[in-house]
Design a protein around this motif. Structure first.
Motif, PDB file in Angstrom:
ATOM      1  N   PRO A 280       0.789  -1.238   0.000  1.00  0.00           N
ATOM      2  CA  PRO A 280       0.000   0.000   0.000  1.00  0.00           C
ATOM      3  C   PRO A 280       0.822   1.290   0.000  1.00  0.00           C
ATOM      4  O   PRO A 280       0.420   2.278  -0.619  1.00  0.00           O
ATOM      5  CB  PRO A 280      -0.836  -0.125   1.279  1.00  0.00           C
ATOM      6  CG  PRO A 280      -1.029  -1.603   1.427  1.00  0.00           C
ATOM      7  CD  PRO A 280       0.278  -2.213   0.983  1.00  0.00           C
ATOM      8  N   LYS A 281       1.974   1.301   0.668  1.00  0.00           N
ATOM      9  CA  LYS A 281       2.760   2.533   0.742  1.00  0.00           C
ATOM     10  C   LYS A 281       3.316   2.969  -0.612  1.00  0.00           C
ATOM     11  O   LYS A 281       3.707   4.132  -0.773  1.00  0.00           O
ATOM     12  CB  LYS A 281       3.896   2.379   1.750  1.00  0.00           C
ATOM     13  CG  LYS A 281       3.437   2.354   3.197  1.00  0.00           C
ATOM     14  CD  LYS A 281       4.610   2.340   4.159  1.00  0.00           C
ATOM     15  CE  LYS A 281       4.154   2.338   5.609  1.00  0.00           C
ATOM     16  NZ  LYS A 281       5.286   2.344   6.572  1.00  0.00           N
ATOM     17  N   LEU A 282       3.344   2.060  -1.585  1.00  0.00           N
ATOM     18  CA  LEU A 282       3.847   2.413  -2.915  1.00  0.00           C
ATOM     19  C   LEU A 282       2.797   2.223  -4.005  1.00  0.00           C
ATOM     20  O   LEU A 282       3.095   2.431  -5.187  1.00  0.00           O
ATOM     21  CB  LEU A 282       5.089   1.579  -3.247  1.00  0.00           C
ATOM     22  CG  LEU A 282       6.314   1.834  -2.364  1.00  0.00           C
ATOM     23  CD1 LEU A 282       7.457   0.915  -2.769  1.00  0.00           C
ATOM     24  CD2 LEU A 282       6.753   3.290  -2.430  1.00  0.00           C
ATOM     25  N   VAL A 358     -18.497  -5.587   0.455  1.00  0.00           N
ATOM     26  CA  VAL A 358     -17.568  -6.706   0.534  1.00  0.00           C
ATOM     27  C   VAL A 358     -16.163  -6.160   0.308  1.00  0.00           C
ATOM     28  O   VAL A 358     -15.904  -5.499  -0.702  1.00  0.00           O
ATOM     29  CB  VAL A 358     -17.897  -7.795  -0.498  1.00  0.00           C
ATOM     30  CG1 VAL A 358     -16.807  -8.871  -0.498  1.00  0.00           C
ATOM     31  CG2 VAL A 358     -19.249  -8.419  -0.201  1.00  0.00           C
ATOM     32  N   LEU A 359     -15.260  -6.418   1.266  1.00  0.00           N
ATOM     33  CA  LEU A 359     -13.880  -5.947   1.197  1.00  0.00           C
ATOM     34  C   LEU A 359     -12.974  -7.119   0.822  1.00  0.00           C
ATOM     35  O   LEU A 359     -12.967  -8.153   1.504  1.00  0.00           O
ATOM     36  CB  LEU A 359     -13.459  -5.363   2.542  1.00  0.00           C
ATOM     37  CG  LEU A 359     -12.078  -4.687   2.607  1.00  0.00           C
ATOM     38  CD1 LEU A 359     -12.057  -3.436   1.747  1.00  0.00           C
ATOM     39  CD2 LEU A 359     -11.722  -4.331   4.055  1.00  0.00           C
ATOM     40  N   ALA A 360     -12.217  -6.974  -0.282  1.00  0.00           N
ATOM     41  CA  ALA A 360     -11.338  -8.045  -0.768  1.00  0.00           C
ATOM     42  C   ALA A 360      -9.888  -7.584  -0.723  1.00  0.00           C
ATOM     43  O   ALA A 360      -9.566  -6.490  -1.192  1.00  0.00           O
ATOM     44  CB  ALA A 360     -11.722  -8.432  -2.194  1.00  0.00           C
ATOM     45  N   ASP A 373     -21.053   1.622   8.093  1.00  0.00           N
ATOM     46  CA  ASP A 373     -20.534   2.616   9.040  1.00  0.00           C
ATOM     47  C   ASP A 373     -19.142   2.272   9.576  1.00  0.00           C
ATOM     48  O   ASP A 373     -18.554   3.042  10.335  1.00  0.00           O
ATOM     49  CB  ASP A 373     -21.508   2.826  10.194  1.00  0.00           C
ATOM     50  CG  ASP A 373     -21.758   1.545  11.001  1.00  0.00           C
ATOM     51  OD1 ASP A 373     -21.203   0.488  10.626  1.00  0.00           O
ATOM     52  OD2 ASP A 373     -22.511   1.607  11.995  1.00  0.00           O
ATOM     53  N   GLN A 374     -18.609   1.110   9.187  1.00  0.00           N
ATOM     54  CA  GLN A 374     -17.275   0.728   9.649  1.00  0.00           C
ATOM     55  C   GLN A 374     -16.217   0.780   8.548  1.00  0.00           C
ATOM     56  O   GLN A 374     -15.031   0.578   8.805  1.00  0.00           O
ATOM     57  CB  GLN A 374     -17.316  -0.688  10.247  1.00  0.00           C
ATOM     58  CG  GLN A 374     -18.165  -0.801  11.495  1.00  0.00           C
ATOM     59  CD  GLN A 374     -18.209  -2.220  12.036  1.00  0.00           C
ATOM     60  OE1 GLN A 374     -17.308  -3.024  11.794  1.00  0.00           O
ATOM     61  NE2 GLN A 374     -19.269  -2.536  12.778  1.00  0.00           N
ATOM     62  N   VAL A 375     -16.638   1.057   7.307  1.00  0.00           N
ATOM     63  CA  VAL A 375     -15.708   1.010   6.171  1.00  0.00           C
ATOM     64  C   VAL A 375     -14.588   2.031   6.305  1.00  0.00           C
ATOM     65  O   VAL A 375     -13.413   1.720   6.083  1.00  0.00           O
ATOM     66  CB  VAL A 375     -16.467   1.224   4.844  1.00  0.00           C
ATOM     67  CG1 VAL A 375     -15.471   1.317   3.683  1.00  0.00           C
ATOM     68  CG2 VAL A 375     -17.446   0.093   4.600  1.00  0.00           C
ATOM     69  N   ALA A 376     -14.924   3.264   6.693  1.00  0.00           N
ATOM     70  CA  ALA A 376     -13.918   4.326   6.774  1.00  0.00           C
ATOM     71  C   ALA A 376     -12.803   3.986   7.757  1.00  0.00           C
ATOM     72  O   ALA A 376     -11.633   4.327   7.532  1.00  0.00           O
ATOM     73  CB  ALA A 376     -14.578   5.653   7.173  1.00  0.00           C
ATOM     74  N   ALA A 377     -13.145   3.283   8.834  1.00  0.00           N
ATOM     75  CA  ALA A 377     -12.136   2.897   9.821  1.00  0.00           C
ATOM     76  C   ALA A 377     -11.438   1.607   9.413  1.00  0.00           C
ATOM     77  O   ALA A 377     -10.252   1.409   9.713  1.00  0.00           O
ATOM     78  CB  ALA A 377     -12.785   2.730  11.190  1.00  0.00           C
ATOM     79  N   GLU A 378     -12.155   0.729   8.727  1.00  0.00           N
ATOM     80  CA  GLU A 378     -11.612  -0.582   8.400  1.00  0.00           C
ATOM     81  C   GLU A 378     -10.588  -0.526   7.269  1.00  0.00           C
ATOM     82  O   GLU A 378      -9.622  -1.296   7.267  1.00  0.00           O
ATOM     83  CB  GLU A 378     -12.742  -1.532   8.014  1.00  0.00           C
ATOM     84  CG  GLU A 378     -12.309  -2.966   7.769  1.00  0.00           C
ATOM     85  CD  GLU A 378     -11.683  -3.620   8.971  1.00  0.00           C
ATOM     86  OE1 GLU A 378     -10.808  -4.483   8.782  1.00  0.00           O
ATOM     87  OE2 GLU A 378     -12.043  -3.255  10.117  1.00  0.00           O
ATOM     88  N   ALA A 382      -6.968  -2.336   7.187  1.00  0.00           N
ATOM     89  CA  ALA A 382      -6.699  -3.402   6.220  1.00  0.00           C
ATOM     90  C   ALA A 382      -5.452  -3.100   5.392  1.00  0.00           C
ATOM     91  O   ALA A 382      -4.661  -3.998   5.088  1.00  0.00           O
ATOM     92  CB  ALA A 382      -7.909  -3.587   5.306  1.00  0.00           C
ATOM     93  N   LEU A 383      -5.253  -1.842   5.032  1.00  0.00           N
ATOM     94  CA  LEU A 383      -4.052  -1.460   4.273  1.00  0.00           C
ATOM     95  C   LEU A 383      -2.790  -1.723   5.090  1.00  0.00           C
ATOM     96  O   LEU A 383      -1.788  -2.226   4.567  1.00  0.00           O
ATOM     97  CB  LEU A 383      -4.126   0.008   3.852  1.00  0.00           C
ATOM     98  CG  LEU A 383      -5.166   0.347   2.774  1.00  0.00           C
ATOM     99  CD1 LEU A 383      -5.281   1.852   2.595  1.00  0.00           C
ATOM    100  CD2 LEU A 383      -4.818  -0.318   1.441  1.00  0.00           C
ATOM    101  N   ASP A 384      -2.833  -1.393   6.367  1.00  0.00           N
ATOM    102  CA  ASP A 384      -1.689  -1.680   7.252  1.00  0.00           C
ATOM    103  C   ASP A 384      -1.428  -3.186   7.327  1.00  0.00           C
ATOM    104  O   ASP A 384      -0.271  -3.629   7.344  1.00  0.00           O
ATOM    105  CB  ASP A 384      -1.957  -1.128   8.653  1.00  0.00           C
ATOM    106  CG  ASP A 384      -1.891   0.397   8.716  1.00  0.00           C
ATOM    107  OD1 ASP A 384      -1.337   1.005   7.777  1.00  0.00           O
ATOM    108  OD2 ASP A 384      -2.387   0.959   9.700  1.00  0.00           O
ATOM    109  N   ALA A 385      -2.507  -3.956   7.373  1.00  0.00           N
ATOM    110  CA  ALA A 385      -2.363  -5.415   7.455  1.00  0.00           C
ATOM    111  C   ALA A 385      -1.743  -5.978   6.179  1.00  0.00           C
ATOM    112  O   ALA A 385      -0.924  -6.905   6.229  1.00  0.00           O
ATOM    113  CB  ALA A 385      -3.726  -6.055   7.713  1.00  0.00           C
ATOM    114  N   VAL A 386      -2.121  -5.423   5.028  1.00  0.00           N
ATOM    115  CA  VAL A 386      -1.526  -5.863   3.761  1.00  0.00           C
ATOM    116  C   VAL A 386      -0.036  -5.545   3.739  1.00  0.00           C
ATOM    117  O   VAL A 386       0.790  -6.391   3.376  1.00  0.00           O
ATOM    118  CB  VAL A 386      -2.233  -5.197   2.563  1.00  0.00           C
ATOM    119  CG1 VAL A 386      -1.491  -5.510   1.265  1.00  0.00           C
ATOM    120  CG2 VAL A 386      -3.685  -5.661   2.458  1.00  0.00           C
ATOM    121  N   GLN A 387       0.304  -4.321   4.143  1.00  0.00           N
ATOM    122  CA  GLN A 387       1.713  -3.907   4.149  1.00  0.00           C
ATOM    123  C   GLN A 387       2.553  -4.837   5.017  1.00  0.00           C
ATOM    124  O   GLN A 387       3.595  -5.339   4.592  1.00  0.00           O
ATOM    125  CB  GLN A 387       1.815  -2.463   4.664  1.00  0.00           C
ATOM    126  CG  GLN A 387       3.213  -1.872   4.615  1.00  0.00           C
ATOM    127  CD  GLN A 387       3.615  -1.373   3.239  1.00  0.00           C
ATOM    128  OE1 GLN A 387       2.783  -0.946   2.459  1.00  0.00           O
ATOM    129  NE2 GLN A 387       4.913  -1.413   2.943  1.00  0.00           N
TER     130      GLN A 387
END
Length: 475
Positions: A280-282, A358-360, A373-378, A382-387
């Motif tokens: 995600p950072k790149l 649905v988040l993939a 209502d949880q998408v903005a926080a999630e 999730a991006l941090d988890a991918v990184q």
């Protein structure tokens, strides 16, 4: 959409197909050169931005020096010109006339920069001089490959001048640390920092340090170098300064650089048979939102929710909203997977009715429902988890494919059968090092800086070992 060649079937073909199909780069009309396409250049821009901020945080400033270097400059540092001569492009004519002096197209800029430093450095008050350049360079390659080896490529090159050898060595290692931080924190690629052997060091350097990464086909790829140049270039260009005591002394130098080769390293570190996998950072795009509908009523509901979701995401999350109607959802999913977008948000009629999306995840393929209502926080979570997940996976892969070997026979057998990195005791003989390269196509990638000492004799000669090194086949 046609599938990519599988990595296990032909890794080289997979790589070339992926770079072109994901629209990172294409072959240029001039053999050995490439065109970097917008998606590929956007990744390079993200790399530039991160590195440039890190350089400036350590006191460096950007400048620009000429593309053309007089032949007489190249000849001033004999070891330097000898090392680069086979890869140089030379201009002999300009303006319709033969030039009085041939001009080298920049293979690296030490010579032209040090000719200027001779004008700018007079006193200890002028030191340290910490300059970086973002530029293109030309090195003629016999076997070019997109991003990995091309006749022209983009890079940055830092060039610094110091009052003492200790300060130059400190700078050399500091910038190696910057590269390591960038590789691991931004690229999610674990690297091994180390010292190059005499046979592998930069032409004109006293010491060359590097960071080495492992690709998915278990080869090494050099992801950055930092050189202590000693006083070689200062003496060649007569760069002296007056010390506080009033004596004239030659300055001490460093240079360090990374290039668009990093884009190739990024592809080889994480991507799979479906396409790119970007940290995600790149990633130029963090999230793609794909609405799914079959009727005008469903279309209005899905697009409305998609627009609401997009508007609610944090400002630093780059979002692509794919509302193209000429393509089916499955085609879109494949396209964005090919291009490596870390997260996909799917919004269909059932999701609208249930108040969810649905988040993939691109890296694991995991799909799960997330309340609206949880998408903005999630999404940031999730991006941090991918990184982190990409780094952890790459580190586990490297560790699983790094071996200790005690004999040359064992090394040759396992290298051919398994690939990977091999730690071995080494006596320091350049002659034997070159023999191993000729016989196995493997090189000493580095002498790791982790402090590991040899615990027995040299694995090849049986003589007393002076270091514990890493061998591997490399790009």
């Amino acid at each position: 959409m046609a599938k990519l060649t599988k990595r296990e079937a032909d890794y080289s073909k997979w790589y070339n197909e992926l770079v072109q199909r994901a629209e990172l780069a294409d072959y240029a009309p001039v053999k050995g050169c490439m065109v970097i396409r917008p998606h590929g250049y956007a990744i390079w821009e993200k790399m530039q931005q991160a590195l440039d901020a890190m350089f400036k945080a350590t006191g460096h400033r950007n400048a620009y020096f000429p593309l053309f270097i007089p032949e007489s400059f190249m000849a001033k540092e004999a070891e330097h010109v000898e090392g680069f001569a086979p890869h140089c492009a030379v201009v002999t004519h300009g303006g319709g006339k033969e030039l009085e002096e041939a001009l080298y197209i920049r293979p690296t800029s030490e010579t032209v920069i040090w000719s200027m430093y001779a004008k700018w450095i007079q006193s200890y008050r002028d030191l340290p001089l910490l300059i970086n350049q973002w530029a293109n360079v030309v090195r003629w390659e016999l076997r070019p490959r997109l991003f990995l080896r091309t006749n022209e490529f983009l890079w940055q090159e830092g060039h610094t001048a110091h009052a003492t050898d200790a300060e130059a060595e400190e700078e050399t290692l500091r910038m190696l640390g910057v590269y390591r931080t960038f590789a691991e924190d931004f690229m999610a690629v674990p690297v091994i920092p180390g010292l190059k052997t005499e046979a592998e060091k930069f032409a004109g350097a006293v010491r060359t340090y590097c960071i080495e990464a492992m690709t998915q086909d278990k080869r090494a790829i050099q992801a950055g170098t930092s050189h202590n140049l000693g006083q070689n270039f200062a003496k060649a260009f007569d760069v002296q300064y007056q010390s506080e005591a009033g004596a004239l002394e030659y300055v001490w130098a460093t240079s360090w650089g990374v290039s668009t080769r990093l884009v190739g390293a990024l592809v080889m570190a994480h991507s799979d048979d479906q396409g790119l996998v970007l940290p995600p950072k790149l990633a130029p795009i963090h999230v793609v939102i794909v609405p799914i509908f079959r009727s005008d009523e469903e279309r209005a509901a899905s697009l409305g929710l998609a627009d609401k979701i997009r508007g609610g995401l944090p400002a630093d999350v780059a979002v692509e909203f794919d509302d193209r109607e000429q393509y089916k959802p499955g085609w879109k999913f494949n396209e964005w997977e090919l291009k490596g977008v870390p997260l996909r948000i799917e919004i269909g009629p059932r999701d609208v009715a249930q108040g969810q999306v649905v988040l993939a995840r691109r890296d694991t393929g995991e799909k799960r429902p997330v309340p609206i209502d949880q998408v903005a926080a999630e999404v940031p979570t999730a991006l941090d988890a991918v990184q982190q997940g990409l780094f952890d996976k790459a580190l586990a892969f490297r560790e699983a494919n790094t071996y200790d070997v005690a004999t040359y026979d064992e090394f040759r057998e396992r290298l051919e059968a398994e690939g990977g990195f091999y730690r071995a005791n080494w006596c320091g003989s350049t002659e034997q090092e070159l023999r191993i390269q000729e016989e196995t196509k493997a090189t000493i990638r580095c002498i790791p800086l982790d402090g590991s000492e040899p615990t027995g004799p040299c694995f090849l000669t049986g003589q007393e070992a002076t270091a514990r090194v890493i061998f591997a086949k490399a790009y």
